[in-house]
Design a protein around this motif. Structure first.
Motif, mmCIF file in Angstrom:
data_model
loop_
_atom_site.group_PDB
_atom_site.id
_atom_site.type_symbol
_atom_site.label_atom_id
_atom_site.label_comp_id
_atom_site.label_asym_id
_atom_site.label_seq_id
_atom_site.Cartn_x
_atom_site.Cartn_y
_atom_site.Cartn_z
ATOM 1 N N VAL A 85 -11.889 -1.696 7.123
ATOM 2 C CA VAL A 85 -11.166 -0.884 6.154
ATOM 3 C C VAL A 85 -9.793 -0.588 6.735
ATOM 4 O O VAL A 85 -9.687 -0.110 7.872
ATOM 5 C CB VAL A 85 -11.911 0.437 5.860
ATOM 6 C CG1 VAL A 85 -11.223 1.197 4.743
ATOM 7 C CG2 VAL A 85 -13.371 0.182 5.540
ATOM 8 N N SER A 86 -8.763 -0.908 5.975
ATOM 9 C CA SER A 86 -7.409 -0.563 6.421
ATOM 10 C C SER A 86 -6.981 0.733 5.753
ATOM 11 O O SER A 86 -7.286 0.981 4.579
ATOM 12 C CB SER A 86 -6.422 -1.685 6.066
ATOM 13 O OG SER A 86 -6.267 -1.793 4.674
ATOM 14 N N HIS A 87 -6.297 1.555 6.515
ATOM 15 C CA HIS A 87 -5.735 2.818 6.019
ATOM 16 C C HIS A 87 -4.218 2.740 6.154
ATOM 17 O O HIS A 87 -3.710 2.556 7.267
ATOM 18 C CB HIS A 87 -6.224 3.987 6.870
ATOM 19 C CG HIS A 87 -7.652 4.356 6.662
ATOM 20 N ND1 HIS A 87 -8.221 5.488 7.177
ATOM 21 C CD2 HIS A 87 -8.640 3.738 5.974
ATOM 22 C CE1 HIS A 87 -9.499 5.549 6.837
ATOM 23 N NE2 HIS A 87 -9.776 4.493 6.110
ATOM 24 N N PHE A 93 -9.134 11.102 0.937
ATOM 25 C CA PHE A 93 -8.063 10.189 1.370
ATOM 26 C C PHE A 93 -6.850 10.302 0.447
ATOM 27 O O PHE A 93 -5.709 10.244 0.902
ATOM 28 C CB PHE A 93 -8.581 8.752 1.420
ATOM 29 C CG PHE A 93 -9.451 8.497 2.625
ATOM 30 C CD1 PHE A 93 -8.905 8.508 3.898
ATOM 31 C CD2 PHE A 93 -10.816 8.263 2.501
ATOM 32 C CE1 PHE A 93 -9.689 8.289 5.024
ATOM 33 C CE2 PHE A 93 -11.611 8.044 3.624
ATOM 34 C CZ PHE A 93 -11.050 8.053 4.887
ATOM 35 N N ARG A 141 -6.893 1.144 11.401
ATOM 36 C CA ARG A 141 -8.124 0.503 10.943
ATOM 37 C C ARG A 141 -9.309 1.266 11.498
ATOM 38 O O ARG A 141 -9.317 1.626 12.664
ATOM 39 C CB ARG A 141 -8.191 -0.956 11.395
ATOM 40 C CG ARG A 141 -6.976 -1.716 10.950
ATOM 41 C CD ARG A 141 -7.198 -3.160 10.659
ATOM 42 N NE ARG A 141 -5.912 -3.753 10.340
ATOM 43 C CZ ARG A 141 -5.483 -3.995 9.107
ATOM 44 N NH1 ARG A 141 -6.251 -3.777 8.079
ATOM 45 N NH2 ARG A 141 -4.271 -4.485 8.895
ATOM 46 N N GLU A 142 -10.259 1.468 10.644
ATOM 47 C CA GLU A 142 -11.520 2.030 11.100
ATOM 48 C C GLU A 142 -12.270 0.972 11.899
ATOM 49 O O GLU A 142 -12.015 -0.219 11.747
ATOM 50 C CB GLU A 142 -12.368 2.446 9.886
ATOM 51 C CG GLU A 142 -11.748 3.572 9.070
ATOM 52 C CD GLU A 142 -12.644 3.959 7.890
ATOM 53 O OE1 GLU A 142 -13.532 3.172 7.528
ATOM 54 O OE2 GLU A 142 -12.428 5.048 7.336
ATOM 55 N N ARG A 160 -6.485 3.019 0.909
ATOM 56 C CA ARG A 160 -7.515 2.278 1.648
ATOM 57 C C ARG A 160 -7.804 0.935 0.991
ATOM 58 O O ARG A 160 -7.755 0.802 -0.227
ATOM 59 C CB ARG A 160 -8.826 3.082 1.667
ATOM 60 C CG ARG A 160 -8.690 4.381 2.434
ATOM 61 C CD ARG A 160 -10.031 4.844 2.965
ATOM 62 N NE ARG A 160 -11.082 4.841 1.953
ATOM 63 C CZ ARG A 160 -12.377 4.807 2.256
ATOM 64 N NH1 ARG A 160 -12.774 4.766 3.513
ATOM 65 N NH2 ARG A 160 -13.272 4.840 1.293
ATOM 66 N N HIS A 161 -8.117 -0.050 1.827
ATOM 67 C CA HIS A 161 -8.611 -1.326 1.314
ATOM 68 C C HIS A 161 -9.797 -1.780 2.144
ATOM 69 O O HIS A 161 -9.736 -1.773 3.376
ATOM 70 C CB HIS A 161 -7.536 -2.414 1.335
ATOM 71 C CG HIS A 161 -6.499 -2.206 0.289
ATOM 72 N ND1 HIS A 161 -6.804 -2.231 -1.054
ATOM 73 C CD2 HIS A 161 -5.197 -1.935 0.366
ATOM 74 C CE1 HIS A 161 -5.710 -1.997 -1.739
ATOM 75 N NE2 HIS A 161 -4.718 -1.802 -0.917
ATOM 76 N N HIS A 162 -10.834 -2.194 1.459
ATOM 77 C CA HIS A 162 -12.023 -2.744 2.103
ATOM 78 C C HIS A 162 -11.905 -4.262 2.151
ATOM 79 O O HIS A 162 -11.712 -4.900 1.118
ATOM 80 C CB HIS A 162 -13.282 -2.360 1.319
ATOM 81 C CG HIS A 162 -13.655 -0.920 1.466
ATOM 82 N ND1 HIS A 162 -12.963 0.095 0.835
ATOM 83 C CD2 HIS A 162 -14.627 -0.319 2.192
ATOM 84 C CE1 HIS A 162 -13.517 1.262 1.150
ATOM 85 N NE2 HIS A 162 -14.524 1.044 1.960
ATOM 86 N N ASP A 201 -11.555 0.726 -4.200
ATOM 87 C CA ASP A 201 -10.231 0.987 -3.628
ATOM 88 C C ASP A 201 -9.252 1.494 -4.690
ATOM 89 O O ASP A 201 -8.281 2.167 -4.377
ATOM 90 C CB ASP A 201 -9.675 -0.277 -2.959
ATOM 91 C CG ASP A 201 -10.501 -0.684 -1.737
ATOM 92 O OD1 ASP A 201 -11.159 0.185 -1.143
ATOM 93 O OD2 ASP A 201 -10.482 -1.871 -1.375
ATOM 94 N N ASP A 225 0.809 -1.219 0.000
ATOM 95 C CA ASP A 225 0.000 0.000 0.000
ATOM 96 C C ASP A 225 0.846 1.274 0.000
ATOM 97 O O ASP A 225 0.340 2.357 -0.312
ATOM 98 C CB ASP A 225 -0.898 0.031 1.242
ATOM 99 C CG ASP A 225 -2.110 -0.856 1.069
ATOM 100 O OD1 ASP A 225 -2.214 -1.536 0.040
ATOM 101 O OD2 ASP A 225 -2.958 -0.858 1.968
#
Lengths: 143, 143, 143
Positions: free
Chosen positions: B100-102, B68, B111-112, B75-77, B26, A139
């Motif tokens: 969701v990773s940031h 973002f 992570r949210e 971001r990845h869902h 994403d 990422d």
């Protein structure tokens, strides 16, 4: 949105293939892990790292595994959000997300940046699947 | 515990549908993402946010994606723990967990809060799947 | 790498079985959760914890759920990287990774150490699946 014409059985075979390969890696079985690549497989981590061949992949992974073991860190590879298509030459193209959890001996958990991975899978002589190429884009690398 | 009568092929179609839709989101392809909703889809984030229609969903998502990107965050869902049933009127009800990773440019990962998501999927004119409604309950909202 | 001879339908049944069971647990439905175990199921968390029987499992889980609810923490169990084989006596052996997310009321997210879980599933009288044994090895315990 119509998606794919991959047969259901193949989907599952791919799912188990990845589970099995990562169980081997996370369990420290490097020969088992590398046996799931073709002899001349290409393993790339963008933007710069490039390993060619089962032996080079195995040596690099052995080094990583030994380093984490020395630090008392248990690792697990999680793959998800997998999509499958056929390439023009009949190989299987698999796109998925990967994340790796690191658990220290004191129970603290950290995660490496997620990655997007693109694999090309081919059939081995025994009918099983093998990774012919794996390209990992962390990422932190612009897509 | 007997579970469901959803055919195996439909399970896989759903799995790939979600992978594909989130790869598009994403990857910043908002038209591709919204094309997986019905024209009059309802997109709710509990307790208060409610978007109605493909266009409103697309505009909201474009704003998020731009924000973002400006912050240098990838971001990845991730969806998981998916369960499928048929509704009384023949739609497909899908319940799953989402996170969701940031990843920031320096490699730090946050992570949210996870969410529980309930979707209703219907068939498009071309035979593919479309999201008719999506209801997201973040973990911070009492169930 | 040839993988398994588990039929595709069984794979999906297992996937939904786990999703359903964990939705029940995370939703606080302990009777629903424990109904997915055999009456005399064995639930082990290595190296030392061992629960025997549906009732003991239910009591332990009720205590955990009440504790987290009192602390305002929402939990979600994520399973992944699942692999299936048959045991010699016809049961189904499932090996997978598990992680649990904890979301506090203020939105902060923490994760417990991941685990490797080995389950043995059997058929109930009604034809559904039941967990006959579950052995959890947290990442903090030497494999």
């Amino acid at each position: 949105m119509t998606i794919t014409d991959i047969p259901t059985e193949l989907h599952f075979e791919v799912e188990l293939f990845y589970a099995r390969q990562q169980h081997l890696l996370d369990g420290g079985d490097i020969p088992g892990f590398t046996a799931a690549f073709t002899e001349d497989a290409v393993f790339a981590v963008r933007p710069a790292a490039l390993l060619t061949g089962r032996q080079a992949i195995g040596e690099a992974m052995s080094g990583l595994v030994a380093r984490f073991a020395a630090d008392g860190i248990t690792r697990h590879h999680w793959f998800g959000m997998r999509h499958l298509t056929h390439t023009a030459d009949g190989a299987l193209r698999v796109v998925y997300y990967a994340m790796v959890s690191h658990t220290a001996a004191d129970g603290s958990v950290t995660r490496e940046p997620s990655s997007v991975v693109v694999d090309e899978l081919v059939r081995a002589g025994d009918g099983g699947l093998l990774v012919a190429s794996r390209t990992i884009t962390p990422d932190t690398v612009p897509g």
